[in-house]
Design a protein around this motif. Structure first.
Motif, PDB file in Angstrom:
ATOM      1  N   LEU A  57      -6.216  -1.294 -22.728  1.00  0.00           N
ATOM      2  CA  LEU A  57      -6.264  -2.218 -23.867  1.00  0.00           C
ATOM      3  C   LEU A  57      -6.144  -3.663 -23.396  1.00  0.00           C
ATOM      4  CD1 LEU A  57      -4.010  -0.188 -26.316  1.00  0.00           C
ATOM      5  CD2 LEU A  57      -6.483  -0.525 -26.504  1.00  0.00           C
ATOM      6  N   GLY A  58      -5.313  -3.903 -22.407  1.00  0.00           N
ATOM      7  CA  GLY A  58      -5.105  -5.252 -21.895  1.00  0.00           C
ATOM      8  C   GLY A  58      -6.315  -5.837 -21.190  1.00  0.00           C
ATOM      9  N   ARG A  59      -7.147  -4.984 -20.623  1.00  0.00           N
ATOM     10  CA  ARG A  59      -8.363  -5.476 -19.937  1.00  0.00           C
ATOM     11  C   ARG A  59      -9.330  -6.179 -20.886  1.00  0.00           C
ATOM     12  NH1 ARG A  59      -8.532  -1.001 -15.741  1.00  0.00           N
ATOM     13  NH2 ARG A  59      -9.150   0.482 -17.328  1.00  0.00           N
ATOM     14  N   HIS A  60      -9.192  -5.902 -22.171  1.00  0.00           N
ATOM     15  CA  HIS A  60     -10.130  -6.446 -23.158  1.00  0.00           C
ATOM     16  C   HIS A  60      -9.557  -7.632 -23.920  1.00  0.00           C
ATOM     17  CE1 HIS A  60     -12.955  -3.238 -22.291  1.00  0.00           C
ATOM     18  NE2 HIS A  60     -11.877  -2.480 -22.137  1.00  0.00           N
ATOM     19  N   GLN A  61      -8.541  -8.244 -23.350  1.00  0.00           N
ATOM     20  CA  GLN A  61      -7.947  -9.488 -23.843  1.00  0.00           C
ATOM     21  C   GLN A  61      -7.487  -9.423 -25.305  1.00  0.00           C
ATOM     22  OE1 GLN A  61     -11.340 -11.903 -22.968  1.00  0.00           O
ATOM     23  NE2 GLN A  61     -10.637 -12.352 -20.902  1.00  0.00           N
ATOM     24  N   PRO A  62      -6.504  -8.562 -25.581  1.00  0.00           N
ATOM     25  CA  PRO A  62      -5.991  -8.509 -26.956  1.00  0.00           C
ATOM     26  C   PRO A  62      -5.198  -9.766 -27.308  1.00  0.00           C
ATOM     27  CG  PRO A  62      -4.612  -7.210 -25.523  1.00  0.00           C
ATOM     28  CD  PRO A  62      -5.778  -7.676 -24.689  1.00  0.00           C
ATOM     29  N   ASP A  63      -5.157 -10.064 -28.588  1.00  0.00           N
ATOM     30  CA  ASP A  63      -4.312 -11.150 -29.070  1.00  0.00           C
ATOM     31  C   ASP A  63      -2.855 -10.715 -29.055  1.00  0.00           C
ATOM     32  OD1 ASP A  63      -6.517 -12.789 -29.532  1.00  0.00           O
ATOM     33  OD2 ASP A  63      -6.750 -12.072 -31.588  1.00  0.00           O
ATOM     34  N   ASP A  64      -2.631  -9.427 -29.281  1.00  0.00           N
ATOM     35  CA  ASP A  64      -1.283  -8.885 -29.288  1.00  0.00           C
ATOM     36  C   ASP A  64      -1.336  -7.436 -28.830  1.00  0.00           C
ATOM     37  OD1 ASP A  64       1.436  -8.918 -29.639  1.00  0.00           O
ATOM     38  OD2 ASP A  64       1.379  -8.977 -31.836  1.00  0.00           O
ATOM     39  N   LEU A  65      -0.309  -7.012 -28.109  1.00  0.00           N
ATOM     40  CA  LEU A  65      -0.244  -5.652 -27.568  1.00  0.00           C
ATOM     41  C   LEU A  65       1.218  -5.224 -27.571  1.00  0.00           C
ATOM     42  CD1 LEU A  65      -1.580  -3.253 -26.032  1.00  0.00           C
ATOM     43  CD2 LEU A  65      -1.250  -4.570 -23.936  1.00  0.00           C
ATOM     44  N   TRP A  66       1.519  -4.077 -28.196  1.00  0.00           N
ATOM     45  CA  TRP A  66       2.890  -3.604 -28.248  1.00  0.00           C
ATOM     46  C   TRP A  66       2.937  -2.080 -28.336  1.00  0.00           C
ATOM     47  CZ3 TRP A  66       0.290  -5.742 -32.312  1.00  0.00           C
ATOM     48  CH2 TRP A  66       0.225  -5.028 -33.504  1.00  0.00           C
ATOM     49  N   ALA A  67       4.105  -1.536 -28.055  1.00  0.00           N
ATOM     50  CA  ALA A  67       4.337  -0.096 -28.161  1.00  0.00           C
ATOM     51  C   ALA A  67       5.605   0.141 -28.968  1.00  0.00           C
ATOM     52  CB  ALA A  67       4.468   0.524 -26.779  1.00  0.00           C
ATOM     53  N   ARG A  68       5.566   1.175 -29.789  1.00  0.00           N
ATOM     54  CA  ARG A  68       6.711   1.562 -30.606  1.00  0.00           C
ATOM     55  C   ARG A  68       6.810   3.081 -30.606  1.00  0.00           C
ATOM     56  NH1 ARG A  68       5.050  -2.495 -35.229  1.00  0.00           N
ATOM     57  NH2 ARG A  68       6.149  -4.295 -34.481  1.00  0.00           N
ATOM     58  N   PRO A  69       7.989   3.612 -30.894  1.00  0.00           N
ATOM     59  CA  PRO A  69       8.097   5.059 -31.024  1.00  0.00           C
ATOM     60  C   PRO A  69       7.163   5.553 -32.139  1.00  0.00           C
ATOM     61  CG  PRO A  69      10.271   4.088 -30.877  1.00  0.00           C
ATOM     62  CD  PRO A  69       9.295   2.952 -31.016  1.00  0.00           C
ATOM     63  N   TYR A  70       6.515   6.668 -31.884  1.00  0.00           N
ATOM     64  CA  TYR A  70       5.607   7.269 -32.865  1.00  0.00           C
ATOM     65  C   TYR A  70       6.418   7.881 -33.999  1.00  0.00           C
ATOM     66  CZ  TYR A  70       2.258  10.503 -34.946  1.00  0.00           C
ATOM     67  OH  TYR A  70       1.466  11.188 -35.817  1.00  0.00           O
ATOM     68  N   GLU A  71       6.011   7.574 -35.215  1.00  0.00           N
ATOM     69  CA  GLU A  71       6.689   8.127 -36.387  1.00  0.00           C
ATOM     70  C   GLU A  71       5.707   8.995 -37.147  1.00  0.00           C
ATOM     71  OE1 GLU A  71       8.533   5.100 -38.756  1.00  0.00           O
ATOM     72  OE2 GLU A  71       9.275   4.045 -37.000  1.00  0.00           O
TER      73      GLU A  71
END
Length: 73
Positions: A57-71
């Protein structure tokens, strides 16, 4: 632990390219969610795959990138 890795892009084409790369790298389609209106991609992964998803995902230059526990819903 299962995580949701999310990336938001300014450009729909960047989001599309990231989605396509995730598929080509073997991430299952049923674990990918592409909101074309929001230009956002979500990937549900075990924590051992988090770094790989973030790298793609980062290779494509996101404006924002985050991870959270799956609910579950």
């Amino acid at each position: 632990m299962t995580l949701t890795v999310t990336a938001t892009y300014h450009d729909l084409m960047k989001a599309t390219n990231a989605y396509d790369e995730l598929i080509s790298e073997g991430f299952p389609r049923e674990k990918l969610y592409f909101d074309k209106e929001a230009h956002q991609i979500k990937v549900i992964v075990p924590d051992t795959s988090k770094d790989g998803a973030e790298k793609i995902l980062g290779r494509h230059q996101p404006d924002d990138l985050w991870a959270r526990p799956y609910e579950t819903q």
